[in-house]
Design an enzyme around this catalytic site. Structure first.
Site, PDB file in Angstrom:
ATOM      1  N   LYS A 175       0.744  -1.137  -0.107  1.00 44.48           N
ATOM      2  CA  LYS A 175       0.056   0.031  -0.074  1.00 44.48           C
ATOM      3  C   LYS A 175       1.015   1.389  -0.016  1.00 44.48           C
ATOM      4  CE  LYS A 175      -1.984   2.995   2.640  1.00 44.48           C
ATOM      5  NZ  LYS A 175      -2.258   4.282   1.613  1.00 44.48           N
ATOM      6  N   GLU A 250       9.821   2.232  10.491  1.00 42.38           N
ATOM      7  CA  GLU A 250      10.757   3.534  10.551  1.00 42.38           C
ATOM      8  C   GLU A 250       9.938   4.721  10.316  1.00 42.38           C
ATOM      9  OE1 GLU A 250      13.938   3.234  10.970  1.00 42.38           O
ATOM     10  OE2 GLU A 250      13.978   1.204  11.128  1.00 42.38           O
ATOM     11  N   CYS A 284      13.307  12.124   6.011  1.00 39.35           N
ATOM     12  CA  CYS A 284      13.107  11.830   7.339  1.00 39.35           C
ATOM     13  C   CYS A 284      14.447  12.213   7.883  1.00 39.35           C
ATOM     14  CB  CYS A 284      12.802  10.402   7.112  1.00 39.35           C
ATOM     15  SG  CYS A 284      13.856   9.183   6.319  1.00 39.35           S
ATOM     16  N   GLU A 382       8.746  17.419  14.324  1.00 35.76           N
ATOM     17  CA  GLU A 382       9.036  17.291  13.042  1.00 35.76           C
ATOM     18  C   GLU A 382       8.362  18.145  11.891  1.00 35.76           C
ATOM     19  OE1 GLU A 382       8.077  13.626  10.787  1.00 35.76           O
ATOM     20  OE2 GLU A 382      10.260  13.432  10.148  1.00 35.76           O
TER      21      GLU A 382
HETATM   22  P1  NAP Z   1       1.883   8.925   7.080  1.00 36.88           P
HETATM   23  O1  NAP Z   1       0.976   9.899   7.047  1.00 36.88           O
HETATM   24  O2  NAP Z   1       2.175   8.352   8.346  1.00 36.88           O
HETATM   25  O3  NAP Z   1       1.656   7.701   6.178  1.00 36.88           O
HETATM   26  C1  NAP Z   1       2.468   6.640   5.635  1.00 36.88           C
HETATM   27  C2  NAP Z   1       1.599   5.472   5.256  1.00 36.88           C
HETATM   28  O4  NAP Z   1       0.961   5.028   6.148  1.00 36.88           O
HETATM   29  C3  NAP Z   1       0.834   6.017   3.913  1.00 36.88           C
HETATM   30  O5  NAP Z   1       0.879   4.961   3.008  1.00 36.88           O
HETATM   31  C4  NAP Z   1      -0.441   6.076   4.337  1.00 36.88           C
HETATM   32  O6  NAP Z   1      -1.592   5.856   3.868  1.00 36.88           O
HETATM   33  C5  NAP Z   1      -0.364   4.901   5.769  1.00 36.88           C
HETATM   34  N1  NAP Z   1      -1.368   4.913   6.681  1.00 36.88           N
HETATM   35  C6  NAP Z   1      -2.137   5.876   7.450  1.00 36.88           C
HETATM   36  N2  NAP Z   1      -2.958   5.546   8.538  1.00 36.88           N
HETATM   37  C7  NAP Z   1      -2.617   4.238   8.185  1.00 36.88           C
HETATM   38  C8  NAP Z   1      -3.308   3.193   9.220  1.00 36.88           C
HETATM   39  N3  NAP Z   1      -3.929   3.646  10.260  1.00 36.88           N
HETATM   40  N4  NAP Z   1      -2.964   1.936   9.033  1.00 36.88           N
HETATM   41  C9  NAP Z   1      -2.178   1.632   8.030  1.00 36.88           C
HETATM   42  N5  NAP Z   1      -1.356   2.423   7.261  1.00 36.88           N
HETATM   43  C10 NAP Z   1      -1.844   3.827   7.469  1.00 36.88           C
HETATM   44  O7  NAP Z   1       3.467   9.417   6.463  1.00 36.88           O
HETATM   45  P2  NAP Z   1       3.511  10.189   5.355  1.00 36.88           P
HETATM   46  O8  NAP Z   1       3.083  11.758   5.444  1.00 36.88           O
HETATM   47  O9  NAP Z   1       3.196   9.536   4.041  1.00 36.88           O
HETATM   48  O10 NAP Z   1       5.145  10.449   5.226  1.00 36.88           O
HETATM   49  C11 NAP Z   1       6.128  11.358   6.055  1.00 36.88           C
HETATM   50  C12 NAP Z   1       6.581  10.747   7.184  1.00 36.88           C
HETATM   51  O11 NAP Z   1       7.318   9.612   6.880  1.00 36.88           O
HETATM   52  C13 NAP Z   1       7.359  11.535   7.839  1.00 36.88           C
HETATM   53  O12 NAP Z   1       7.152  11.578   9.251  1.00 36.88           O
HETATM   54  C14 NAP Z   1       8.912  11.067   7.699  1.00 36.88           C
HETATM   55  O13 NAP Z   1      10.054  11.427   8.487  1.00 36.88           O
HETATM   56  C15 NAP Z   1       8.577   9.549   7.721  1.00 36.88           C
HETATM   57  N6  NAP Z   1       9.659   8.844   6.945  1.00 36.88           N
HETATM   58  C16 NAP Z   1      10.370   8.277   7.652  1.00 36.88           C
HETATM   59  C17 NAP Z   1      11.548   7.406   6.916  1.00 36.88           C
HETATM   60  C18 NAP Z   1      12.460   6.582   7.610  1.00 36.88           C
HETATM   61  O14 NAP Z   1      13.071   5.750   7.000  1.00 36.88           O
HETATM   62  N7  NAP Z   1      12.656   6.736   8.948  1.00 36.88           N
HETATM   63  C19 NAP Z   1      11.618   7.555   5.463  1.00 36.88           C
HETATM   64  C20 NAP Z   1      10.649   8.425   4.869  1.00 36.88           C
HETATM   65  C21 NAP Z   1       9.775   9.173   5.587  1.00 36.88           C
HETATM   66  P3  NAP Z   1      -2.369   7.269   3.325  1.00 36.88           P
HETATM   67  O15 NAP Z   1      -1.371   8.015   2.446  1.00 36.88           O
HETATM   68  O16 NAP Z   1      -3.352   6.542   2.259  1.00 36.88           O
HETATM   69  O17 NAP Z   1      -2.750   7.963   4.442  1.00 36.88           O
END
Ligand code: NAP
Length: 482
Positions: A175, A250, A284, A382
């Protein structure tokens, strides 16, 4: 674009069955939608898990040479399609086209790197106390894994999860972020063309709250690898804690770059700029806190501000230094944090507004705040946008203490020519990835990647030499032949 079949279940491309549509917009020109299609619903996500389960035994039984042939082929296909993939990525995520090209190339590199794992992932033979008993370990696939990814590296992150999961013999339900389904679909198409059999790789595009929730909580899932925000990651980990399956999360970062007085000044300023504003701060590992010794603080701050002002900002297809924020939500967040920082008493040194002449698009100037203290929200949260906080410290000890004074622990860097201080920093910094005289961003695929504290569940790192461990069970055998 007319192709609106975004769900890939058991080898078939089909329409989503949810009542809700998803519209993808170019963040540089959001008034003109790129594509609208029907999202998957919970039932389709369930069907995708069932398809992955049905394909599991056969895929696990494929030989290493069958699996690695597919990976070498898909790497070639990614490279053959580099231009169109990079354009797709920039149109939906917004990053400068040269960054998209680099990310697409990296995806090819990832599949080539992990191809070798089919043949080289090993167990141990261990000396036995009993001469009649042969003692050894081996690894076998988890079974069906759910992969959930964010939008900021929308081909590289899925590639490293998919590559490791598939090469070790798992089937997958993938997904992607709802912000970046177009590049996800292209990647799955290429894997399918390269020979991934029906049911082995299933793609479901729909809301995290339903589709993401179904694939992570479904009882037929044997492992979860998630990258995204800390809130979502912790929610997923808590939802499935009772099952005891491997869950890799992560998550976010608030990464410090420490500069001591003996540092190479130009290199430190360049690293701060690249880390804070490259990829619009949407990494990130982005540098969000520049922690500077007071002896060089004024000079370094001036240099960073001057460089930030000189950066070009514009549509990703024009290949500027900095593209737009990914979405209206992220755009709003960026400006909210400008207000929060100013209200908390930080000094706006540059940026904080839309660039001159912008009529559409989620653009903000590269933004630098001075006089930031650790207790301010801008030093703790963040932002995930191009907002850098400069924090002044009196000595090395204070620098480390400020660097560690956050919930997150993903990446940290120090600039110094004092290698004793550098070594101490590698030991004392609370971060999963540590750089000495380097940007907080950037990683090599043969090195493990992952954070600590609120940045990671620390269930094995991704990438690197042993990334396959997360996707496999280790079995321990005592074999006494009759
Ligand atoms: P997000 O809002 O947490 O979403 C990440 C993924 O999770 C998306 O595919 C999202 O789907 C899905 N999701 C949301 N709610 C869920 C649930 N209840 N159950 C299962 N899946 C769910 O994060 P983002 O805004 O896409 O990405 C930004 C974040 O990613 C930042 O905090 C960044 O630091 C972090 N990040 C971390 C790393 C690392 O390696 N540490 C690398 C890159 C990014 P939807 O899009 O449909 O909501």
């Amino acid at each position: 674009m007319t192709d609106t079949k975004y769900q890939h279940i058991d080898g078939a491309w089909i329409d989503g069955e949810s009542d809700e549509q998803l519209t993808i917009r170019d963040p540089a020109a959001p008034d003109d939608p790129v594509i609208t299609f029907q999202q998957a619903d919970r039932q389709q996500a369930k069907t995708a898990v069932e398809a992955a389960r049905a394909a599991s035994d056969e895929w696990a039984a494929t030989t290493p040479d069958e699996r690695d042939a597919i990976f070498y082929d898909v790497a070639d296909r990614i490279e053959d399609n580099l231009d169109s993939l990079a354009t797709t990525l920039t149109r939906e995520e917004g990053k400068p086209i040269s960054s998209s090209r680099a990310e697409v190339s990296r995806a090819a590199e990832i599949f080539r790197f992990f191809a070798s794992y089919a043949r080289t992932a090993t167990g141990d033979t261990v000396p036995s106390n009993d001469p009649e008993t042969f003692t050894y370990t081996f690894r076998e696939p988890l079974g069906v894994v759910a992969l959930v990814t964010p939008w900021n590296f929308p081909i590289a992150t899925p590639s490293w999860k998919l590559a490791t999961a598939l090469i070790t013999g798992n089937t997958v339900v993938f997904k992607p972020s709802s912000e970046t389904p177009m590049i996800a679909k292209r990647l799955v198409e290429l894997l399918e063309e390269a020979g991934v059999p029906d049911g082995v790789l299933n793609l479901v595009v729909g809301p995290g709250s339903t589709v993401g929730d179904e694939i992570t909580t479904n009882e037929q899932i044997d492992g979860i690898s998630f990258t995204g925000s800390t809130g979502t990651g912790q929610h997923i980990a808590e939802s499935v804690a009772h099952r005891g399956i491997p869950v890799q999360t992560e998550m976010g970062g608030k990464n410090p770059l420490v500069v001591l007085p003996d540092a190479d000044f130009e290199a430190a300023a360049d690293a701060a700029i690249a880390g804070a504003f490259g990829l619009t701060g949407q990494a990130c590992t982005a540098t969000s806190r520049l922690i500077v010794h007071e002896d060089v603080a004024a000079e370094l701050t001036d240099a960073v501000v001057e460089r930030a002002k000189s950066l070009s900002v514009g549509p990703g297809m024009d290949d500027p230094d900095m593209g737009p924020a990914v979405s209206a939500d992220q755009d709003e967040t960026n400006f909210e944090y400008v207000d929060i920082a100013a209200n908390d008493g930080a000094t706006l040194l540059t940026g904080g507004s839309r660039p001159d002449g912008v009529e559409a698009g989620y653009f903000i100037e590269p933004t630098v705040f001075g006089d930031v203290e650790s207790e301010m929200q801008i030093a703790q949260d963040e932002v995930f946008g191009p907002v850098l906080s400069v924090m002044e410290v009196g000595d090395y000890e204070e620098a480390v203490s400020v660097a560690n004074d956050v919930a997150f622990g993903l990446s940290a860097s120090i600039f110094t020519s004092d290698m004793a201080a550098a070594r101490k920093f590698t030991e004392q910094a609370e971060a999963g990835v540590i750089k000495v005289n380097g940007t907080t961003t950037g990683s090599q695929i043969q090195m493990p990647f992952g954070g600590m504290k609120a940045s990671s569940s620390e269930q094995k790192k991704e990438m690197g030499q042993r990334a396959y461990e997360f996707y496999t069970h280790e079995k321990v055998v005592y074999r006494t032949d009759p």
